[in-house]
Design a protein around this motif. Structure first.
Motif, short mmCIF file in Angstrom:
data_model
loop_
_atom_site.label_atom_id
_atom_site.label_comp_id
_atom_site.label_asym_id
_atom_site.label_seq_id
_atom_site.Cartn_x
_atom_site.Cartn_y
_atom_site.Cartn_z
N LEU A 11 52.09 41.91 34.07
CA LEU A 11 51.53 42.43 35.33
C LEU A 11 50.51 43.49 34.95
O LEU A 11 50.87 44.48 34.32
CB LEU A 11 52.66 43.01 36.17
N VAL A 12 49.24 43.27 35.30
CA VAL A 12 48.18 44.21 34.90
C VAL A 12 47.65 44.97 36.12
O VAL A 12 47.81 44.53 37.26
CB VAL A 12 47.02 43.47 34.16
N ARG A 13 47.04 46.14 35.86
CA ARG A 13 46.80 47.11 36.93
C ARG A 13 45.63 46.78 37.85
O ARG A 13 45.51 47.36 38.93
CB ARG A 13 46.57 48.50 36.30
N SER A 14 44.74 45.93 37.44
CA SER A 14 43.56 45.64 38.26
C SER A 14 43.93 45.34 39.71
O SER A 14 44.91 44.63 39.99
CB SER A 14 42.82 44.42 37.68
N ASP A 15 43.14 45.87 40.64
CA ASP A 15 43.41 45.60 42.05
C ASP A 15 42.68 44.36 42.55
O ASP A 15 42.80 43.99 43.71
CB ASP A 15 43.04 46.82 42.91
N VAL A 16 41.92 43.72 41.69
CA VAL A 16 41.22 42.50 42.10
C VAL A 16 42.20 41.34 41.98
O VAL A 16 42.76 41.10 40.92
CB VAL A 16 39.99 42.25 41.19
N PRO A 17 42.45 40.63 43.10
CA PRO A 17 43.46 39.57 43.06
C PRO A 17 43.10 38.48 42.06
O PRO A 17 42.01 37.89 42.17
CB PRO A 17 43.45 39.00 44.48
N ASN A 18 43.98 38.25 41.12
CA ASN A 18 43.70 37.21 40.14
C ASN A 18 44.94 36.89 39.32
O ASN A 18 45.89 37.67 39.28
CB ASN A 18 42.56 37.65 39.20
N ALA A 19 44.90 35.75 38.66
CA ALA A 19 45.95 35.37 37.71
C ALA A 19 45.30 34.49 36.65
O ALA A 19 44.33 33.78 36.95
CB ALA A 19 47.07 34.61 38.41
N PHE A 20 45.81 34.57 35.44
CA PHE A 20 45.22 33.84 34.31
C PHE A 20 46.31 33.35 33.38
O PHE A 20 47.37 33.94 33.32
CB PHE A 20 44.34 34.74 33.44
N ALA A 21 45.97 32.34 32.61
CA ALA A 21 46.85 31.92 31.52
C ALA A 21 46.04 31.83 30.24
O ALA A 21 45.02 31.13 30.20
CB ALA A 21 47.48 30.57 31.84
N LEU A 22 46.47 32.55 29.22
CA LEU A 22 45.85 32.39 27.90
C LEU A 22 46.48 31.17 27.23
O LEU A 22 47.61 30.79 27.56
CB LEU A 22 46.10 33.62 27.03
N PRO A 23 45.78 30.60 26.25
CA PRO A 23 46.41 29.54 25.47
C PRO A 23 47.74 30.04 24.89
O PRO A 23 47.90 31.23 24.62
CB PRO A 23 45.40 29.30 24.34
#
Ligand SMILES: [Zn+2]
Length: 290
Positions: free
Chosen positions: A89-101
């Motif tokens: 869970l990262v602090r950025s307030d910009v809604p987003n989600a990612f998956a690294l390899p």
């Protein structure tokens, strides 16, 4: 000579790398893949800390972190691809989600703040697990970086070749931030998300609710969202795709109800803890995942 050959094969280390193909355990389809699973995991492990920093660093609340890991772990445990999944869970307030390899998965505080129950969280994490299970992100990196550059990065980060680890990590993070998934891949990840959340005991209605949240965000907060929806537009056909998929499958149909999420209270307690989490001062760059 025979020994030299053996060394060569072992340093390749994997059949897929020699043929450039792998079979997706999620869909059974053959996909281009030029690095081994071990290399893919090494890339994710090396790149995860810098990637987290790009989005303001991890939220400094062990209770919240454990909560996101637990919900993510539920969908990951029933996925089609066995990977060392980890959730951040990262602090950025910009809604987003990612998956690294390799299965390192990130969700921003900004997205969690805009969701309303736990099954939506399971849906977004299941969607990201789907990108990993069907190997979308590694294919995207191959396209971004080119096959030979990716193989070199994998070899350096996997410790098989000497080189600047920091330099390779920066390349990975940059290419991940530029990564774009195709519309087909988004639809596949949505369907896999439904599969995993349902297997984990969640009502697949959460996926439709999540997509409705994204739909609303893409209309109301477009300017604030920056690149997420500008370069990777949310498409309203994602909801139709998910609805059809649920309708067509008896297991999903049975699991689907209009009841409120029984875990919503727990989610709200966790979301309240985010009130004390300040977003990073400098708005982070946005990557292109949804
Ligand atoms: Zn996606």
């Amino acid at each position: 000579m025979a020994i030299m050959m053996l060394v060569f094969v072992l340093s390749g280390g994997f059949v897929g790398g020699l043929t450039g193909c792998a079979t997706s355990p999620a869909t059974g389809e053959t996909v281009p893949k030029f690095i081994s699973d071990e290399q893919e995991i090494a890339i994710g492990e090396e790149a995860a800390p810098q990637f987290a920093n790009e989005f303001g660093g991890e939220v400094d609340d062990p209770v919240l972190r454990r909560y996101v890991s637990r919900v993510g772990g539920q969908v990951a445990a029933v996925s089609d691809r066995d990977m060392p999944y980890e959730f951040y869970l990262v602090r950025s307030d910009v809604p987003n989600a990612f998956a690294l390899p390799g299965g390192k998965i990130f969700i921003t505080a900004g997205l969690m703040r805009r969701m309303t129950n736990q099954r939506q969280l399971a849906a977004v994490l299941g969607h990201e697990v789907g990108h990993v299970a069907d190997m979308h992100n590694i294919q995207g990196m191959q396209r971004q970086m080119g096959q030979s550059a990716l193989v070199k990065v994998a070899q350096v980060l996997g410790g098989e070749k000497y080189g600047s680890v920091a330099g390779q990590v920066t390349q990975v993070v940059t290419s991940m931030k530029l990564l774009e998934y195709s519309r087909d891949q988004e639809h596949t990840a949505d369907r896999l998300g439904v599969r995993y959340m349902t297997r984990a005991g969640y009502n697949p209605r959460g996926m439709i609710e999540l997509l409705s949240v994204l739909d609303r965000l893409s209309n109301e907060e477009k300017s604030k969202l920056g690149e997420l929806f500008r370069t990777h537009p949310y498409s309203s056909d994602r909801i139709d795709n998910v609805r059809e998929h649920i309708q067509a499958n008896e297991t999903y149909r049975r699991a689907f109800t209009n009841e409120p999420d029984p875990k919503a209270d727990e989610f709200h307690r966790m979301r309240n803890r985010l009130k004390d989490i300040k977003p990073p001062v400098k708005p982070p760059d946005n990557a292109r995942e949804a």
